[in-house]
Design a protein around this motif. Structure first.
Motif, PDB file in Angstrom:
ATOM      1  N   ALA A 110      82.245  16.973  -2.378  1.00 45.72           N
ATOM      2  CA  ALA A 110      82.471  17.362  -3.771  1.00 45.72           C
ATOM      3  C   ALA A 110      83.335  16.324  -4.490  1.00 45.72           C
ATOM      4  CB  ALA A 110      83.128  18.744  -3.837  1.00 45.72           C
ATOM      5  N   VAL A 111      84.383  15.865  -3.830  1.00 48.33           N
ATOM      6  CA  VAL A 111      85.236  14.827  -4.415  1.00 48.33           C
ATOM      7  C   VAL A 111      84.426  13.549  -4.623  1.00 48.33           C
ATOM      8  CG1 VAL A 111      87.230  13.317  -4.013  1.00 48.33           C
ATOM      9  CG2 VAL A 111      87.403  15.782  -3.547  1.00 48.33           C
ATOM     10  N   ASP A 112      83.662  13.145  -3.609  1.00 46.37           N
ATOM     11  CA  ASP A 112      82.848  11.930  -3.723  1.00 46.37           C
ATOM     12  C   ASP A 112      81.869  12.011  -4.890  1.00 46.37           C
ATOM     13  OD1 ASP A 112      84.112  10.779  -1.544  1.00 46.37           O
ATOM     14  OD2 ASP A 112      82.494  11.256  -0.131  1.00 46.37           O
ATOM     15  N   LEU A 113      81.235  13.163  -5.070  1.00 45.33           N
ATOM     16  CA  LEU A 113      80.290  13.322  -6.180  1.00 45.33           C
ATOM     17  C   LEU A 113      80.989  13.177  -7.528  1.00 45.33           C
ATOM     18  CD1 LEU A 113      78.053  16.227  -4.846  1.00 45.33           C
ATOM     19  CD2 LEU A 113      77.287  13.906  -5.443  1.00 45.33           C
ATOM     20  N   SER A 114      82.172  13.752  -7.642  1.00 44.46           N
ATOM     21  CA  SER A 114      82.924  13.614  -8.877  1.00 44.46           C
ATOM     22  C   SER A 114      83.292  12.151  -9.122  1.00 44.46           C
ATOM     23  CB  SER A 114      84.189  14.464  -8.838  1.00 44.46           C
ATOM     24  OG  SER A 114      84.977  14.212  -9.987  1.00 44.46           O
TER      25      SER A 114
END
Length: 141
Positions: A110-114
């Motif tokens: 989720a962090v990587d996608l953001s």
């Protein structure tokens, strides 16, 4: 093409009120800078915008992925150059996740996608600063 109109009005001395589509806030500087220390600092607001943008992405992804997270916070530290005008040249963004059943892999995703795809403010910062990302998991027993 969409746009945002922000209206910033001088309130006297070194204080301004800035209004955007979601509300308003006061901007000021410290007493040593001639202000009354009664408002947010412009450069620090940039860091808030970065954390807010990415935080909204991550919160949305937590919901979509149906992840079990009790709480999370984002600490954003900006390092200024020594020369005038002082600008951020390095940023450290640390995501803290709290819970009893954290899915570290999915939260990292989720962090990587953001960071890599969704957060426009992150992309803007990367055009002028070295942005480092750290993710910390606080698993409760």
């Amino acid at each position: 093409m969409s746009s945002h109109l922000i209206t910033t009005t001088w309130k006297g001395n070194m204080q301004f009120e800035s209004t955007n589509p979601g509300g308003s806030l006061l901007i000021d500087t410290a007493e040593e800078g001639g202000g009354s220390n009664n408002g947010l600092r412009p450069k620090a607001l940039m860091l808030s915008a970065l954390a807010g943008c990415s935080g909204l992405d991550v919160a949305s992804l937590i919901k979509k992925m149906r992840l079990d997270v009790d709480d999370f916070k984002i600490e954003t530290e900006g390092f200024l150059t020594d020369t005038e005008p002082q600008v951020y040249d390095k940023i450290l963004v640390t995501y803290h996740f709290y819970g009893t059943n954290l899915n570290n892999d999915k939260l990292s995703r989720a962090v990587d996608l953001s960071v890599e795809k969704y957060c426009g403010v992150m992309h803007m910062f990367r055009s002028f600063a070295d942005v480092q990302i750290k993710v910390v998991f606080h698993n409760k027993e």
